[in-house]
Design a protein around this motif. Structure first.
Motif, short mmCIF file in Angstrom:
data_model
loop_
_atom_site.label_atom_id
_atom_site.label_comp_id
_atom_site.label_asym_id
_atom_site.label_seq_id
_atom_site.Cartn_x
_atom_site.Cartn_y
_atom_site.Cartn_z
N LEU A 1 -9.07 7.46 -12.22
CA LEU A 1 -10.32 7.07 -11.69
C LEU A 1 -10.52 7.27 -10.27
O LEU A 1 -11.25 7.56 -9.63
N ARG A 2 -9.45 6.84 -9.60
CA ARG A 2 -9.27 6.81 -8.20
C ARG A 2 -9.21 8.29 -7.58
O ARG A 2 -9.93 8.58 -6.62
N VAL A 3 -8.72 9.19 -8.34
CA VAL A 3 -8.72 10.63 -7.87
C VAL A 3 -10.23 11.08 -8.25
O VAL A 3 -10.58 11.58 -7.33
N GLN B 1 -0.59 11.75 -8.41
CA GLN B 1 -1.90 11.14 -8.36
C GLN B 1 -1.95 10.34 -7.00
O GLN B 1 -2.72 9.79 -6.33
N GLU B 2 -0.44 9.70 -6.59
CA GLU B 2 -0.48 8.86 -5.46
C GLU B 2 -0.70 9.70 -4.30
O GLU B 2 -1.03 9.11 -3.28
N LYS C 1 0.84 -1.19 -0.17
CA LYS C 1 -0.04 0.08 -0.03
C LYS C 1 0.81 1.22 -0.05
O LYS C 1 0.37 2.43 -0.27
N GLN D 1 -13.10 9.62 -8.69
CA GLN D 1 -14.28 8.70 -8.13
C GLN D 1 -14.26 8.86 -6.62
O GLN D 1 -15.28 9.28 -5.86
N GLN D 2 -12.99 8.37 -5.95
CA GLN D 2 -12.74 8.40 -4.58
C GLN D 2 -12.45 9.63 -4.04
O GLN D 2 -13.33 10.13 -2.88
N ASP D 3 -11.68 10.61 -4.38
CA ASP D 3 -11.40 11.77 -3.85
C ASP D 3 -12.35 12.98 -4.16
O ASP D 3 -12.71 13.72 -3.04
N PRO E 1 -6.16 3.98 -13.91
CA PRO E 1 -6.44 3.65 -12.71
C PRO E 1 -6.21 4.55 -11.77
O PRO E 1 -7.02 4.82 -10.73
N ASP E 2 -5.10 5.49 -11.84
CA ASP E 2 -4.87 6.60 -10.99
C ASP E 2 -6.15 7.75 -11.17
O ASP E 2 -6.37 8.36 -10.19
#
Length: 355
Positions: A340-342, A274-275, A162, A344-346, A337-338
């Motif tokens: 989408l995470r940024v 983006q990490e 992680k 959608q999630q953030d 992937p990064d």
């Protein structure tokens, strides 16, 4: 820090980002992008006049042309018999007219081919000059090549931990890192380390980079951490004292590895913005800094205060975004992937389509 990303905001496009991914930037443009951040510095390009003309205004300097760039104007006779006298006269002119603290000597394709020894020449001429002469050593192919690109993607795809991603790939960085390496090897001097202090690489932090760096500085100050230097955006004396910092926070790790080897300065590599995105990502950044400096409690206290201050507005914006449907237009599959995470999630954006 110069507003490197201004083209995006003014025109809705960033030509340098596309050139970076799909072409090979001339490394002199990277040299100049780095040197333009340094205070009271002058540049002499050891090249024919065409290079000097071309590099006064290029993609990376679109908003701030390098009007005071000096060129050695190499001709056929200079290439055959040597241009040392011409270069010496030019350096004297630059010091007399510009009165810089540092004069950078940049190589060109021509000087590399004839293997002119700029480092040796600078060493022999230094006693004649008040300014510090800093020759840049050409690292030949400076762009991140395909083998490095594949290595980064392969390592990222295989990472199971992680922890934040940082590839083992090390590459020169399009001329920018050539200058940073020269600062480490030729300008920085051994120092007594100041606890709870950091250097921050002042380049490529995204839109409104100046504001981001100021925000980082303000947050670190609340945590009891001081910024020793923004590199390379500093003057000669500040760069000399850079090894006083207990930690480097960097976007490119090649020069940081060199500084670690020479002065023992550890570094935190922020490889992919983006990490470290969103509230959790930003918190992770400061927690990692606190862990490396040994002040975790002070960091956690400030992070809790900051979260309480912004939490209500953050949830309000997420609720507003959730009312709409979004299409994500990405640079390429590797970035999805990064991205989408940024979003959608953030941000809480419902992504309905990907283009």
């Amino acid at each position: 820090m110069n507003q490197y990303y201004q083209d995006n905001m003014l025109f809705g496009m960033n030509p340098s980002s596309y050139l970076h991914r799909y072409a090979v930037n001339g490394k002199v443009s990277g040299n100049l992008a780095c040197i333009s951040e340094i205070k009271n510095a002058a540049v002499v390009l050891y090249s024919p006049r065409g290079c000097g003309f071309h590099y006064r205004c290029h993609v990376r300097s679109g908003q701030s042309p390098v009007y005071d760039l000096e060129c050695a104007d190499l001709r056929n006779n200079d290439v055959i018999f040597g241009g040392e006298k011409k270069l010496t006269a030019l350096l004297q002119k630059v010091e007399r007219e510009q009165q810089p603290e540092i004069i950078f000597l940049l190589p060109s394709v021509v000087s590399d081919i004839i293997n002119d020894d700029l480092a040796g020449l600078a060493c022999s001429l230094q006693p004649q000059f008040k300014a510090k002469l800093v020759p840049i050593t050409s690292q030949v192919f400076s762009h991140m090549d395909k083998s490095n690109g594949r290595k980064v993607l392969r390592e990222k795809a295989c990472q199971k931990q992680k922890q934040k991603f940082s590839s083992s790939a090390v590459y020169p960085g399009c001329g920018y890192v050539e200058v940073m390496d020269a600062l480490v090897e030729q300008v920085m001097e051994p120092q007594s380390v100041e606890p709870l202090s950091v250097n921050i690489e002042a380049f490529v932090w995204g839109y409104n980079g100046e504001d981001k760096l100021q925000g980082m500085s303000d947050m670190l100050q609340k945590m009891g951490i001081t910024v020793n230097a923004y590199l390379p955006a500093a003057d000669l004396q500040t760069i000399k004292r850079a090894p006083r910092a207990a930690l480097n926070i960097v976007r490119r790790k090649k020069w940081a590895l060199a500084m670690e080897q020479r002065f023992g300065t550890p570094f935190l590599h922020v490889a992919d913005m983006q990490e470290w995105h969103g509230i959790e990502g930003i918190s992770d950044l400061y927690r990692q800094i606190g862990k490396m400096l040994g002040c975790e409690d002070a960091v956690e206290h400030v992070l809790q205060e900051e979260y309480e201050r912004v939490a209500a507005r953050y949830q309000e914006l997420r609720a507003e975004f959730a009312k709409y449907k979004f299409c994500l237009i990405a640079h390429g599959i590797a970035y999805l992937p990064d991205a989408l995470r940024v979003y959608q999630q953030d941000y809480g954006l419902p992504i309905e389509k990907i283009c």
